[in-house]
Design an enzyme around this catalytic site. Structure first.
Site, mmCIF file in Angstrom:
data_model
loop_
_atom_site.group_PDB
_atom_site.id
_atom_site.type_symbol
_atom_site.label_atom_id
_atom_site.label_comp_id
_atom_site.label_asym_id
_atom_site.label_seq_id
_atom_site.Cartn_x
_atom_site.Cartn_y
_atom_site.Cartn_z
ATOM 1 C CD GLU A 117 16.239 51.519 18.491
ATOM 2 O OE1 GLU A 117 15.179 51.793 17.934
ATOM 3 O OE2 GLU A 117 17.221 52.286 18.505
ATOM 4 C CG HIS A 225 11.073 57.938 22.985
ATOM 5 N ND1 HIS A 225 11.682 57.458 24.116
ATOM 6 C CD2 HIS A 225 11.769 57.443 21.936
ATOM 7 C CE1 HIS A 225 12.717 56.692 23.759
ATOM 8 N NE2 HIS A 225 12.788 56.667 22.437
ATOM 9 N NE ARG A 273 9.794 54.201 20.545
ATOM 10 C CZ ARG A 273 10.574 54.751 19.625
ATOM 11 N NH1 ARG A 273 10.111 55.746 18.891
ATOM 12 N NH2 ARG A 273 11.788 54.321 19.430
ATOM 13 C CG HIS A 329 9.920 60.090 19.611
ATOM 14 N ND1 HIS A 329 11.066 60.846 19.759
ATOM 15 C CD2 HIS A 329 10.283 58.992 18.901
ATOM 16 C CE1 HIS A 329 12.079 60.221 19.166
ATOM 17 N NE2 HIS A 329 11.633 59.112 18.625
ATOM 18 C CD GLU A 353 7.309 63.118 12.729
ATOM 19 O OE1 GLU A 353 8.523 63.435 12.683
ATOM 20 O OE2 GLU A 353 6.643 63.153 13.777
ATOM 21 N NE ARG A 364 8.410 56.345 14.447
ATOM 22 C CZ ARG A 364 9.619 56.299 15.010
ATOM 23 N NH1 ARG A 364 10.570 55.569 14.478
ATOM 24 N NH2 ARG A 364 9.870 57.005 16.093
HETATM 25 C C1 SIN Z 1 15.311 56.260 19.903
HETATM 26 O O1 SIN Z 1 16.499 56.381 19.686
HETATM 27 O O2 SIN Z 1 14.840 55.746 20.908
HETATM 28 C C2 SIN Z 1 14.353 56.774 18.888
HETATM 29 C C3 SIN Z 1 14.337 55.875 17.751
HETATM 30 C C4 SIN Z 1 13.094 56.086 16.988
HETATM 31 O O3 SIN Z 1 12.297 56.936 17.319
HETATM 32 O O4 SIN Z 1 12.879 55.352 16.040
#
Ligand code: SIN
Length: 516
Positions: A117, A225, A273, A329, A353, A364
């Site tokens: 990711e 997100h 992100r 998110h 959270e 994060r």
């Molecule tokens: C996602 O699957 O993009 C979310 C993962 C996350 O928020 O850590």
């Protein structure tokens, strides 16, 4: 059975269930209650998590590398000791989940398949297709110790006597005694007009902890997100298109089919992100559409949940790019805790959270939240086993709270926070939002909502931090400044303070709350 418990855990997501598992290992004789609105396994945001759990598992990886990526994403505000706890204890917690029977995706030789990711320098995301949270929640719930008592209800007050916790009030009227209370109540997404969070994520835990005297930290840091599916008519909820799609090669394109992310960051789709979300905002401001092109991926096979969400909304990811928009998110800020989940209020703990352990800083790192719930939930359980379980002789009487729905007032709160505390902030926008909230205050208080408290505290923190850092982007202070390289602290009855190595003096009288 009396209404006296040794420990009450509020919330049944990954963090709450981890507390219970670890506590029972140490102290099975305790009377433990778990307060939840839904059955464990289905409660909270955990079952909604798609991507997976980041953990230093592969041969090419190490907790040190994982810490480096976490610190880089956090934009100078992570707490190093907490990050090291997260990354070094993570592998053991994943092994325990496997031992409980969690089914993560594996290669043919049985080793865990790791995905990538954004902003991770290694493949390190353990997953179960794109339903990773659901699988973790299933495994943890199935093995919950039989002694834990499930109590269905909504937390409406943390009851204190002197300065310590003695119990809680549920549903506005029912009091339960407990000298130890753990908040694992999740995030704030449902206070915004567009979110990937489930119903109920309205930050009640933050407001009630604050009312009970707890210190809150860094509430301005809200993660957007980048890729929620832009569908109409779903209220605040938008379907999530996991970041793992981009990790596996999906591209962000505009209406002309051009991949635009490299205009904004050299890591393009795999930039942190906050960078990708802000780039989407900017691109949309410039009049473009923003789409996720996953046509080259086997979405139906590898990302079954995403595929189903798309089909339900009328899109076929195999043949068409998907319209995407940033949505709230995750909340990086929360109730300040030490490395064992203790707050400043004796008897009050927090994890997941709702807490601020210091692992996320200003932004994060993807897939660190399930890991945080596992690691720090486990730690809370361990530390709780040695806590003081003496009960108050009698619980103080607390006023009842009448709970009612006011959907129109809540819709207005969501619009106000989305425009005032969204991706691009300014003094003028946040002040306007505070004024709008104040007008709604009587209606919100009349239905027992904590939304005014939470939203005001978040806006106050946002106004206080006069810089852009991580997920807190200001149009009037566009630079990151060493002057603000510290945490925003909110304590009941005090002005906002910046706890910083460089600026210990910064305070502002901006905290406006509505303690009931
Ligand atoms: C996602 O699957 O993009 C979310 C993962 C996350 O928020 O850590």
């Amino acid at each position: 059975m009396s209404d006296r418990f040794d420990v009450l855990v509020i919330g049944a997501g990954v963090a709450g269930m981890s507390v219970v598992h670890s506590l029972y290992e140490q102290a099975p004789q305790l009377r433990v209650g778990m307060v939840t609105l839904q059955a464990p396994g289905q409660a909270g945001a955990t079952p909604w998590a798609q991507g997976g759990v980041a953990v230093a598992w592969g041969d090419d990886d190490s907790p040190l590398l994982h810490s480096q990526d976490t610190l880089a994403a956090g934009a100078g505000l992570c707490r190093r000791e907490a990050v090291d706890v997260l990354t070094s204890e993570g592998p053991q917690r994943i092994q325990e989940l496997l031992d409980l029977g969690a089914h993560f995706d594996t290669h043919q030789d049985g080793t865990l398949e790791l995905t990538r990711e954004a902003a991770h320098q290694r493949r390190r995301v353990v997953h179960c297709g794109d339903a990773s949270g659901r699988e973790m929640a299933r495994a943890l719930a199935r093995a919950l110790p039989p002694g834990v008592e499930l109590i269905y209800g909504q937390l409406t007050r943390i009851i204190t006597q002197g300065s310590r916790v003695v119990g809680v009030q549920l549903d506005g009227s029912r009091s339960l005694a407990s000298p130890q209370v753990v908040l694992a109540t999740g995030g704030v997404g449902q206070l915004f007009a567009a979110t990937t969070n489930p119903a109920g994520a309205e930050g009640q835990g933050l407001a009630l902890a604050f009312e009970a005297g707890a210190q809150l930290r860094d509430l301005e840091f809200v993660q957007f997100h980048p890729t929620a599916l832009a569908v109409q008519g779903t209220g605040a909820n938008l379907p999530l298109l996991t970041e793992a799609l981009r990790g596996e090669g999906a591209r962000l394109i505009d209406e002309s089919g051009e991949a635009f992310m490299s205009q904004y960051h050299q890591a393009a789709e795999l930039a942190p992100r906050d960078v990708v979300a802000f780039a989407l905002w900017q691109h949309r401001q410039r009049g473009h559409q923003t789409l996720l092109d996953a046509r080259a991926l086997p979405v139906a096979e590898r990302f079954g949940q995403v595929h189903a969400l798309c089909v339900k909304a009328g899109f076929d990811p195999a043949t068409q790019p998907l319209p995407v928009t940033p949505a709230v998110h995750y909340h990086m800020g929360g109730v300040e805790v030490d490395l064992w989940g203790r707050t400043n209020v004796p008897g009050l703990w927090a994890c997941g959270e709702v807490s601020s352990t210091g692992v996320h800083g200003a932004n994060r790192l993807a897939s660190n939240s399930l890991l945080e719930g596992l690691v720090f939930g486990h730690r809370v359980g361990q530390a709780l086993a040695g806590a003081d379980f003496r009960q108050a002789t009698c619980l103080p009487a607390v006023p009842p709270i009448e709970l009612r729905q006011d959907p129109l007032a809540m819709a207005r709160v969501r619009e106000i926070l989305w425009s005032g505390l969204g991706l691009a902030r300014s003094q003028q926008g946040m002040e306007k939002a505070l004024a709008g909230l104040d007008r709604l205050r009587p209606r919100l208080l009349a239905c027992g909502s904590t939304a005014h408290t939470v939203a005001s505290l978040m806006l106050s923190s946002g106004l206080f931090r006069q810089e852009s850092r991580g997920a807190h982007r200001r149009l009037d202070y566009t630079q990151t400044s060493p002057h603000w390289a510290g945490h925003t602290l909110l304590a009941p009855g005090q002005a906002a303070q910046l706890q910083s190595l460089t600026n210990k003096e910064a305070v502002a009288d901006v905290v406006r709350t509505s303690v009931r």
